[in-house]
Write a protein that holds these residues in place. Structure first.
Motif, PDB file in Angstrom:
ATOM      1  N   ILE A   7      69.378   1.791  51.058  1.00 45.74           N
ATOM      2  CA  ILE A   7      69.806   1.000  49.889  1.00 45.74           C
ATOM      3  C   ILE A   7      71.137   1.532  49.364  1.00 45.74           C
ATOM      4  CG2 ILE A   7      69.248   0.456  47.483  1.00 45.74           C
ATOM      5  CD1 ILE A   7      66.291   0.433  48.309  1.00 45.74           C
ATOM      6  N   ASN A   8      71.244   2.854  49.286  1.00 40.34           N
ATOM      7  CA  ASN A   8      72.476   3.483  48.803  1.00 40.34           C
ATOM      8  C   ASN A   8      73.647   3.162  49.722  1.00 40.34           C
ATOM      9  OD1 ASN A   8      73.740   4.932  46.832  1.00 40.34           O
ATOM     10  ND2 ASN A   8      72.952   6.923  47.446  1.00 40.34           N
ATOM     11  N   LEU A   9      73.417   3.222  51.028  1.00 38.35           N
ATOM     12  CA  LEU A   9      74.488   2.924  51.988  1.00 38.35           C
ATOM     13  C   LEU A   9      74.929   1.457  51.892  1.00 38.35           C
ATOM     14  CD1 LEU A   9      73.219   4.894  55.125  1.00 38.35           C
ATOM     15  CD2 LEU A   9      75.131   5.493  53.618  1.00 38.35           C
ATOM     16  N   ALA A  10      73.952   0.558  51.716  1.00 40.49           N
ATOM     17  CA  ALA A  10      74.295  -0.863  51.584  1.00 40.49           C
ATOM     18  C   ALA A  10      75.115  -1.108  50.325  1.00 40.49           C
ATOM     19  CB  ALA A  10      73.022  -1.703  51.568  1.00 40.49           C
ATOM     20  N   GLN A  11      74.755  -0.425  49.240  1.00 40.93           N
ATOM     21  CA  GLN A  11      75.508  -0.574  47.990  1.00 40.93           C
ATOM     22  C   GLN A  11      76.915  -0.012  48.132  1.00 40.93           C
ATOM     23  OE1 GLN A  11      76.350   2.067  45.635  1.00 40.93           O
ATOM     24  NE2 GLN A  11      77.318   0.585  44.232  1.00 40.93           N
ATOM     25  N   SER A  12      77.040   1.126  48.812  1.00 40.89           N
ATOM     26  CA  SER A  12      78.360   1.724  49.017  1.00 40.89           C
ATOM     27  C   SER A  12      79.243   0.826  49.875  1.00 40.89           C
ATOM     28  CB  SER A  12      78.226   3.101  49.671  1.00 40.89           C
ATOM     29  OG  SER A  12      77.458   3.975  48.859  1.00 40.89           O
ATOM     30  N   GLY A  13      78.643   0.124  50.823  1.00 42.64           N
ATOM     31  CA  GLY A  13      79.396  -0.789  51.670  1.00 42.64           C
ATOM     32  C   GLY A  13      79.566  -2.174  51.087  1.00 42.64           C
ATOM     33  N   ASN A  14      79.108  -2.364  49.839  1.00 44.31           N
ATOM     34  CA  ASN A  14      79.225  -3.651  49.137  1.00 44.31           C
ATOM     35  C   ASN A  14      78.497  -4.783  49.868  1.00 44.31           C
ATOM     36  OD1 ASN A  14      80.112  -5.021  46.824  1.00 44.31           O
ATOM     37  ND2 ASN A  14      81.859  -5.905  47.911  1.00 44.31           N
ATOM     38  N   ASP A  15      77.460  -4.427  50.618  1.00 44.53           N
ATOM     39  CA  ASP A  15      76.621  -5.427  51.283  1.00 44.53           C
ATOM     40  C   ASP A  15      75.428  -5.702  50.366  1.00 44.53           C
ATOM     41  OD1 ASP A  15      75.223  -7.069  52.951  1.00 44.53           O
ATOM     42  OD2 ASP A  15      75.317  -5.764  54.705  1.00 44.53           O
ATOM     43  N   LEU A  16      75.666  -6.550  49.366  1.00 37.89           N
ATOM     44  CA  LEU A  16      74.662  -6.745  48.322  1.00 37.89           C
ATOM     45  C   LEU A  16      73.416  -7.448  48.845  1.00 37.89           C
ATOM     46  CD1 LEU A  16      76.851  -7.673  45.204  1.00 37.89           C
ATOM     47  CD2 LEU A  16      76.043  -5.440  45.985  1.00 37.89           C
ATOM     48  N   GLU A  17      73.600  -8.381  49.770  1.00 36.43           N
ATOM     49  CA  GLU A  17      72.425  -9.085  50.300  1.00 36.43           C
ATOM     50  C   GLU A  17      71.497  -8.102  51.018  1.00 36.43           C
ATOM     51  OE1 GLU A  17      73.615 -12.363  52.668  1.00 36.43           O
ATOM     52  OE2 GLU A  17      74.382 -13.539  50.972  1.00 36.43           O
ATOM     53  N   LEU A  18      72.066  -7.177  51.779  1.00 35.51           N
ATOM     54  CA  LEU A  18      71.252  -6.162  52.444  1.00 35.51           C
ATOM     55  C   LEU A  18      70.631  -5.215  51.425  1.00 35.51           C
ATOM     56  CD1 LEU A  18      70.191  -4.726  54.940  1.00 35.51           C
ATOM     57  CD2 LEU A  18      72.372  -3.486  55.078  1.00 35.51           C
ATOM     58  N   MET A  19      71.392  -4.865  50.403  1.00 35.99           N
ATOM     59  CA  MET A  19      70.863  -3.979  49.368  1.00 35.99           C
ATOM     60  C   MET A  19      69.638  -4.592  48.694  1.00 35.99           C
ATOM     61  SD  MET A  19      72.704  -2.598  45.885  1.00 35.99           S
ATOM     62  CE  MET A  19      72.420  -4.159  45.012  1.00 35.99           C
ATOM     63  N   TYR A  20      69.755  -5.855  48.281  1.00 33.16           N
ATOM     64  CA  TYR A  20      68.630  -6.516  47.623  1.00 33.16           C
ATOM     65  C   TYR A  20      67.474  -6.743  48.592  1.00 33.16           C
ATOM     66  CZ  TYR A  20      71.218  -7.336  43.307  1.00 33.16           C
ATOM     67  OH  TYR A  20      71.911  -7.162  42.131  1.00 33.16           O
ATOM     68  N   ALA A  21      67.796  -7.001  49.848  1.00 37.21           N
ATOM     69  CA  ALA A  21      66.741  -7.182  50.849  1.00 37.21           C
ATOM     70  C   ALA A  21      65.924  -5.903  51.002  1.00 37.21           C
ATOM     71  CB  ALA A  21      67.353  -7.579  52.194  1.00 37.21           C
ATOM     72  N   LEU A  22      66.601  -4.768  51.025  1.00 34.37           N
ATOM     73  CA  LEU A  22      65.903  -3.493  51.140  1.00 34.37           C
ATOM     74  C   LEU A  22      65.132  -3.166  49.869  1.00 34.37           C
ATOM     75  CD1 LEU A  22      68.656  -1.416  52.970  1.00 34.37           C
ATOM     76  CD2 LEU A  22      66.546  -2.334  53.947  1.00 34.37           C
ATOM     77  N   ILE A  23      65.662  -3.555  48.719  1.00 37.48           N
ATOM     78  CA  ILE A  23      64.929  -3.358  47.459  1.00 37.48           C
ATOM     79  C   ILE A  23      63.632  -4.172  47.467  1.00 37.48           C
ATOM     80  CG2 ILE A  23      64.983  -3.816  44.973  1.00 37.48           C
ATOM     81  CD1 ILE A  23      67.965  -3.122  45.022  1.00 37.48           C
ATOM     82  N   ILE A  24      63.730  -5.415  47.942  1.00 35.10           N
ATOM     83  CA  ILE A  24      62.527  -6.257  48.047  1.00 35.10           C
ATOM     84  C   ILE A  24      61.536  -5.622  49.015  1.00 35.10           C
ATOM     85  CG2 ILE A  24      61.648  -8.489  48.823  1.00 35.10           C
ATOM     86  CD1 ILE A  24      64.296  -9.725  47.846  1.00 35.10           C
ATOM     87  N   ALA A  25      62.039  -5.102  50.136  1.00 33.71           N
ATOM     88  CA  ALA A  25      61.157  -4.449  51.110  1.00 33.71           C
ATOM     89  C   ALA A  25      60.457  -3.242  50.492  1.00 33.71           C
ATOM     90  CB  ALA A  25      61.964  -4.017  52.333  1.00 33.71           C
TER      91      ALA A  25
END
Length: 276
Positions: free
Chosen positions: A226-244
């Motif tokens: 989640i942290n890596l996705a946020q750092s890379g500004n990949d918000l859809e992946l970040m939220y997807a991992l949060i949902i997971a």
């Protein structure tokens, strides 16, 4: 008159018909779906900026795509690995120490202040200590999860043992049961309802602390991803991992609720209430 007297009986019979009961797990899943649908609607109408809150449908699509990625399952495995070790340590220590402390007035009096002092300490406040002692790997996540999960189990076990019926203990003594036999055959069975509830609460607490450690410390797992996705500004992946992560915690809670019901099917707390 006979027709008039038959009507209340018909009403009474109809009122006794069993109602359709939706399992708690299904109710929880429906609530999650409703929440996600609401978030989708709020973003779609522009109440939330889409650049910060992508459409939930896009997040779910990204999550579905992640199901075919080995890196995703590796992260899930790392999180569950740390959770399982931390939870197991907390369960063993909490149950054993709880029974010993609850069964002894001297131990209970000697440890009560210490427990009440340590129990309110937020586990996240121990992150610097965990990093100092164990580094930034899985050991820190295990330590934090075990510390946080210990207290619900320990306290439930202590008070479960102390809530044993004195008549049952006196009866066991009259039959010549020794201290260990009383603990095994009287105290522990009576405390099972408390202990199982403590385990269910501790399982959720442990997964929260594992993900927190992964986010803050960088231990491998979903939190780090989640942290890596946020750092890379990949918000859809970040939220997807949060949902997971949320679904993982929900699944663990459902599993332990099922175990609790199976284990305590005889207990009054698991009996259906009148009218349900």
């Amino acid at each position: 008159m006979s027709a008039g007297t038959a009507q209340p009986a018909a009403i009474s019979t109809a009122s006794r018909r069993p109602r359709l009961r939706v399992p708690g797990a299904v109710q929880g899943l429906l609530a999650v779906i409703a929440l996600l649908a609401l978030l989708e609607l709020v973003t779609a109408v522009g109440l939330l900026p889409e650049r910060h809150f992508p459409l939930v449908s896009n997040d779910l699509k990204t999550l579905f795509d992640q199901l075919s990625e080995s890196s995703f399952w590796s992260a899930v495995g790392e999180t569950l690995h740390a959770w399982a070790i931390g939870f197991a340590i907390a369960a063993v220590l909490g149950i054993v120490l709880g029974i010993l402390i609850g069964a002894s007035e001297e131990l209970f009096a000697a440890t009560r202040v210490v427990i009440e002092f340590l129990r309110p300490i937020p586990s996240v406040a121990l992150i610097p200590l965990a990093v100092l002692v164990y580094g930034t790997g899985i050991k820190s996540a295990v330590f934090l999860a075990a510390f946080a999960a210990l207290w619900p189990i320990l306290v439930q076990a202590i008070y479960g043992v102390r809530d044993v019926d004195p008549v049952a203990l006196d009866t066991a003594r009259a039959f010549g049961f020794g201290r260990f036999q009383r603990m095994r055959y009287v105290m522990f069975p009576s405390a099972v309802a408390y202990v199982v509830t403590g385990l269910r609460i501790a399982s959720s607490t442990a997964i929260i602390l594992v993900v927190t450690a992964e986010l803050v410390i960088g231990a491998p797992g979903l939190g780090k991803e989640i942290n890596l996705a946020q750092s890379g500004n990949d918000l859809e992946l970040m939220y997807a991992l949060i949902i997971a992560t949320g679904l993982l915690g929900w699944a663990l809670n459902v599993a332990f609720t099922w175990i609790e019901r199976r284990t305590l099917h005889w207990h009054p707390s698991q009996r259906p209430t009148e009218g349900s």
